[in-house]
Write a protein that holds these residues in place. Structure first.
Motif, short mmCIF file in Angstrom:
data_model
loop_
_atom_site.label_atom_id
_atom_site.label_comp_id
_atom_site.label_asym_id
_atom_site.label_seq_id
_atom_site.Cartn_x
_atom_site.Cartn_y
_atom_site.Cartn_z
N PHE A 6 38.65 -25.40 -4.83
CA PHE A 6 38.86 -24.25 -5.92
C PHE A 6 38.98 -22.93 -5.34
O PHE A 6 39.98 -22.22 -6.10
N LEU A 7 38.46 -22.55 -4.54
CA LEU A 7 38.36 -21.01 -3.98
C LEU A 7 39.91 -20.82 -3.26
O LEU A 7 40.41 -19.74 -3.61
N LYS A 8 40.51 -21.74 -2.67
CA LYS A 8 41.78 -21.66 -2.03
C LYS A 8 42.66 -21.55 -3.31
O LYS A 8 43.86 -20.87 -3.29
N TYR A 9 42.52 -22.44 -4.37
CA TYR A 9 43.42 -22.41 -5.40
C TYR A 9 43.42 -20.99 -6.08
O TYR A 9 44.35 -20.49 -6.52
N LEU A 10 42.25 -20.36 -6.40
CA LEU A 10 42.37 -19.00 -6.89
C LEU A 10 43.02 -17.94 -6.01
O LEU A 10 43.72 -17.16 -6.37
#
Length: 292
Positions: A6-10
């Motif tokens: 999720f953090l990579k997606y952001l």
């Protein structure tokens, strides 16, 4: 783990700033820490609405402000929507969770007597800048304009023959605000001094070099001026806008008229000033009544 994904997606797909990504990471980690205090079997991916509600209550009981709790809840909401799109979960657990309502503080305003002391008893220089500074304070208090509206006034927007300002507000909506004799005379005095000091220019309010005023300059002027008559923590141009609305309602102006003068979209926004005047009424009652 899904948190890292999720953090990579952001970071890479949504192009969020490092500060934003770090904020999400902290909020999710704090929620994970809370989950560990409940049951080792509960993970981010299988937490339900009751667990999330419990976390909200826990945060509130530890003294966290409503705004901070809602920000953390927003982080969870974004995270679980991501999991839902990825097919990791079939139901968004945050969808039915409501954050705490924000307490709306009453507007801060300056009493009429204190404004009279500032505008009538405080000395201002009689040069271009002194007259301009006093005019700024009077215009805020007598018209209720916003800071952005005041500094964007054009000379053509100020009509002393009809005693009216043409103001461009939010979303470029224009409205007309009437003003009285005192403001008319101050405007005439200021224009005379301005035209000699810098010449005829398009902006109404200018500095000595002819350039328009900027927001921080006006903010500092208002703060320093209000400090001479009040001890309020907030001493900003918006406080003078609040003072205008409160003075109008205290002197029997119709709520709808005040709404139009302020440029509010909804009457609900204006109604908050009726609470302000009632709070003032309660204070006067407690001071004056012998058995209050």
């Amino acid at each position: 783990m899904m948190k890292e994904a999720f953090l990579k997606y952001l970071r890479f797909e949504k192009n969020c700033s490092e500060k934003t990504v770090r904020s999400y990471e902290i909020d999710l980690s704090k929620f994970e820490e809370y989950l560990k205090t409940l049951d080792s079997d509960i993970q981010l991916e299988n937490a339900d609405a009751d667990v999330i509600r419990g976390w909200v209550v826990d945060l509130m009981e530890h003294g966290m402000l409503e705004t901070s709790v809602n920000r953390k809840l927003s982080a969870l909401r974004t995270f679980y929507k991501y999991l839902l799109r990825k097919g990791v979960i079939s139901k968004d657990p945050v969808r039915m969770v409501k954050g705490p309502k924000r307490k709306k503080p009453l507007p801060v305003f300056v009493k009429e007597a204190d404004m009279d002391r500032l505008l009538d008893d405080t000395s201002f220089n009689d040069d271009f800048e002194g007259v301009r500074n006093r005019l700024i304070l009077v215009m805020f208090y007598e018209t209720g304009v916003r800071l952005s509206e005041l500094i964007s006034l054009k000379d053509a927007d100020v009509d002393t023959s009809k005693c009216v300002l043409k103001v461009t507000g939010k979303r470029n909506k224009q409205r007309y605000i009437p003003f009285g004799q005192e403001l008319k005379e101050l405007i005439g005095e200021y224009r005379s001094l301005r035209d000699v000091a810098v010449g005829v220019v398009e902006p109404f309010f200018v500095r000595k070099n002819g350039a328009p005023l900027y927001q921080m300059m006006v903010y500092k002027l208002v703060k320093q001026s209000l400090s001479k008559v009040v001890t309020l923590k907030k001493r900003s141009p918006h406080v003078l806008r609040h003072s205008f609305a409160t003075a109008m309602l205290n002197n029997n102006a119709e709520l709808q008229s005040v709404k139009e003068l302020l440029g509010h979209e909804s009457i609900t926004t204006t109604e908050i000033y009726t609470h302000t005047t009632f709070e003032e009424l309660k204070k006067e009652y407690k001071l004056a009544h012998p058995r209050a």
